[in-house]
Write a protein that holds these residues in place. Structure first.
Motif, mmCIF file in Angstrom:
data_model
loop_
_atom_site.group_PDB
_atom_site.id
_atom_site.type_symbol
_atom_site.label_atom_id
_atom_site.label_comp_id
_atom_site.label_asym_id
_atom_site.label_seq_id
_atom_site.Cartn_x
_atom_site.Cartn_y
_atom_site.Cartn_z
ATOM 1 N N LYS A 83 0.851 -1.202 0.000
ATOM 2 C CA LYS A 83 0.000 0.000 0.000
ATOM 3 C C LYS A 83 0.883 1.247 0.000
ATOM 4 N N GLY A 84 0.379 2.294 -0.618
ATOM 5 C CA GLY A 84 1.068 3.571 -0.564
ATOM 6 C C GLY A 84 2.258 3.682 -1.502
ATOM 7 N N LEU A 85 2.413 2.708 -2.387
ATOM 8 C CA LEU A 85 3.559 2.737 -3.295
ATOM 9 C C LEU A 85 3.185 3.366 -4.639
ATOM 10 N N ARG A 86 2.057 2.879 -5.187
ATOM 11 C CA ARG A 86 1.652 3.281 -6.531
ATOM 12 C C ARG A 86 1.212 4.741 -6.528
ATOM 13 N N GLY A 87 1.727 5.500 -7.507
ATOM 14 C CA GLY A 87 1.355 6.913 -7.593
ATOM 15 C C GLY A 87 2.190 7.787 -6.672
ATOM 16 N N LYS A 88 2.945 7.145 -5.793
ATOM 17 C CA LYS A 88 3.834 7.905 -4.900
ATOM 18 C C LYS A 88 5.284 7.531 -5.205
ATOM 19 N N GLN A 89 5.698 6.364 -4.647
ATOM 20 C CA GLN A 89 7.098 5.980 -4.886
ATOM 21 C C GLN A 89 7.310 5.403 -6.284
ATOM 22 N N ILE A 90 6.290 4.722 -6.805
ATOM 23 C CA ILE A 90 6.367 4.195 -8.177
ATOM 24 C C ILE A 90 5.214 4.786 -8.972
ATOM 25 N N ALA A 91 5.522 5.423 -10.090
ATOM 26 C CA ALA A 91 4.458 6.032 -10.892
ATOM 27 C C ALA A 91 4.544 5.564 -12.332
ATOM 28 N N LEU A 92 3.397 5.559 -12.986
ATOM 29 C CA LEU A 92 3.326 5.158 -14.392
ATOM 30 C C LEU A 92 2.924 6.345 -15.245
ATOM 31 N N MET A 93 3.691 6.563 -16.307
ATOM 32 C CA MET A 93 3.223 7.453 -17.356
ATOM 33 C C MET A 93 2.641 6.539 -18.420
ATOM 34 N N PRO A 94 1.288 6.460 -18.535
ATOM 35 C CA PRO A 94 0.680 5.431 -19.370
ATOM 36 C C PRO A 94 0.879 5.674 -20.867
ATOM 37 N N GLN A 95 0.753 4.590 -21.628
ATOM 38 C CA GLN A 95 0.961 4.650 -23.070
ATOM 39 C C GLN A 95 -0.161 5.429 -23.762
ATOM 40 N N ASP A 96 -1.366 5.359 -23.176
ATOM 41 C CA ASP A 96 -2.549 5.858 -23.862
ATOM 42 C C ASP A 96 -2.995 7.191 -23.265
ATOM 43 N N ILE A 97 -3.094 8.246 -24.108
ATOM 44 C CA ILE A 97 -3.499 9.546 -23.561
ATOM 45 C C ILE A 97 -4.979 9.540 -23.166
ATOM 46 N N GLY A 98 -5.695 8.450 -23.496
ATOM 47 C CA GLY A 98 -7.066 8.267 -23.025
ATOM 48 C C GLY A 98 -7.148 8.169 -21.500
ATOM 49 N N HIS A 99 -5.999 8.057 -20.824
ATOM 50 C CA HIS A 99 -6.017 8.034 -19.357
ATOM 51 C C HIS A 99 -6.349 9.393 -18.751
ATOM 52 N N LEU A 100 -6.289 10.449 -19.568
ATOM 53 C CA LEU A 100 -6.716 11.755 -19.043
ATOM 54 C C LEU A 100 -8.238 11.749 -18.933
ATOM 55 N N ASP A 101 -8.756 12.380 -17.899
ATOM 56 C CA ASP A 101 -10.205 12.468 -17.716
ATOM 57 C C ASP A 101 -10.748 13.531 -18.672
ATOM 58 N N PRO A 102 -11.608 13.142 -19.631
ATOM 59 C CA PRO A 102 -12.064 14.108 -20.642
ATOM 60 C C PRO A 102 -12.931 15.221 -20.058
ATOM 61 N N LEU A 103 -13.466 15.007 -18.859
ATOM 62 C CA LEU A 103 -14.440 15.949 -18.303
ATOM 63 C C LEU A 103 -13.833 16.918 -17.303
ATOM 64 N N ALA A 104 -12.522 16.794 -17.049
ATOM 65 C CA ALA A 104 -11.914 17.663 -16.029
ATOM 66 C C ALA A 104 -10.781 18.484 -16.628
ATOM 67 N N LYS A 105 -10.657 19.703 -16.150
ATOM 68 C CA LYS A 105 -9.566 20.548 -16.615
ATOM 69 C C LYS A 105 -8.230 20.000 -16.116
ATOM 70 N N VAL A 106 -7.191 20.340 -16.883
ATOM 71 C CA VAL A 106 -5.855 19.826 -16.581
ATOM 72 C C VAL A 106 -5.423 20.189 -15.157
ATOM 73 N N GLY A 107 -5.679 21.432 -14.752
ATOM 74 C CA GLY A 107 -5.250 21.875 -13.412
ATOM 75 C C GLY A 107 -5.856 21.009 -12.320
#
Ligand SMILES: Nc1ncnc2c1ncn2[C@@H]1O[C@H](COP(=O)(O)OP(=O)(O)OP(=O)(O)O)[C@@H](O)[C@H]1O
Ligand code: NI
Length: 259
Positions: A83-107
């Motif tokens: 627990k507490g590793l993913r997104g903190k100590q280990i992060a993924l820059m995903p292959q697919d830009i579809g991982h961005l939420d289409p409904l939310a602003k970048v900020g």
């Protein structure tokens, strides 16, 4: 920092009603990523690169069967993902830009990533500047970004928690040389001190000038682990025959194929 020992990955597949078979997609992979290193994983489509990335992040589907050992800073990543590793100590820059939420602003998406990484006070503008994007991008929706901008936003999201290990899955695919080099340079800067980067790509020639070592994958198998410096001249210093063949096949080296 990251150590893989005989890591294999197979999937259950049902053939007919009762026949259940295993399909192996990664076969006994062993390699390490040391602190400060930028290691490239190179392979053609279907080699198992994204599966490897997802295995390291603990993001495989439930029918995946992992064997062997995978350690991050002394902790096993094999069974219960820590627990507490993913997104903190280990992060993924995903292959697919579809991982961005289409409904939310970048900020907002940058602030959410910050919160997930345990930091409530992330400044989206600073994170955008860090990847070469202007402050006004914070107010855009993903549909208002160019491909190169979207990739850099994905990079900003993955860097928000200052991860010790960043796994970047095809971060430059489809980008023009300027955008590609910007992203690669940021990855090179990221890999220093205690921070390492695993850079997944099919484009050996684009990453060779920047990376420390190259892991060659083909159909889930490891075909070689090489120092980037050894890709030079006729390739005489390379350990594996396969690496030499890859090197000699690059357009700028055609000369050596006939030597
Ligand atoms: N959930 C799954 N179940 C079964 N097989 C899978 C699954 N996910 C991927 N595969 C298979 O595993 C192989 C490796 O896939 P992977 O996505 O890791 O390739 P890749 O090297 O990332 O390719 P690309 O360069 O196209 O992104 C492929 O043959 C793919 O069909
Ligand atoms: Ni992939």
């Amino acid at each position: 920092m990251l150590t893989l020992s005989n890591l294999s990955l197979s999937f259950h597949r049902y053939g007919g009603l009762i026949r259940r078979e295993q399909v192996e997609r990664l076969s006994a992979l062993s390699f390490t990523v040391a602190p400060g290193e930028l290691v490239a994983v190179v392979g053609t489509s279907g080699a198992g690169k994204s599966l490897l990335a997802h295995a390291i992040l603990g993001l495989l589907p439930p029918n995946a069967n992992l064997k062997g050992e995978m350690m991050f800073k002394g902790a096993s990543l094999m069974n219960d993902y820590p627990k507490g590793l993913r997104g903190k100590q280990i992060a993924l820059m995903p292959q697919d830009i579809g991982h961005l939420d289409p409904l939310a602003k970048v900020g907002a998406q940058i602030r959410w990533s910050g919160r997930r990484a345990g930091n409530d006070k992330v400044d989206p503008v600073a994170q955008l500047l860090d990847v070469g994007l202007s402050p006004e991008v914070a107010d855009r929706f993903p549909s208002e970004l160019s491909g190169g901008m979207a990739r850099r936003v994905l990079m900003a999201l993955s860097l928000v928690g200052s991860p010790n290990l960043l796994v970047a899955d095809e971060p430059t695919v489809g980008l023009d040389p300027d955008n590609r080099d910007r992203i690669l340079k940021r990855l090179r800067d990221q890999a220093s001190g205690e921070r390492s980067v695993l850079l997944i790509t099919h484009d050996l020639s684009a990453v060779l000038p920047l990376v420390d070592r190259v892991v060659i994958l083909d159909q889930g198998r490891l075909l070689g682990i090489e120092r980037a410096d050894d890709f030079s001249g006729s390739g005489i210093d390379l350990q594996s025959e396969h690496a030499r063949a890859l090197w000699q096949a690059l357009p700028q080296n055609e000369f050596y194929s006939y030597a």
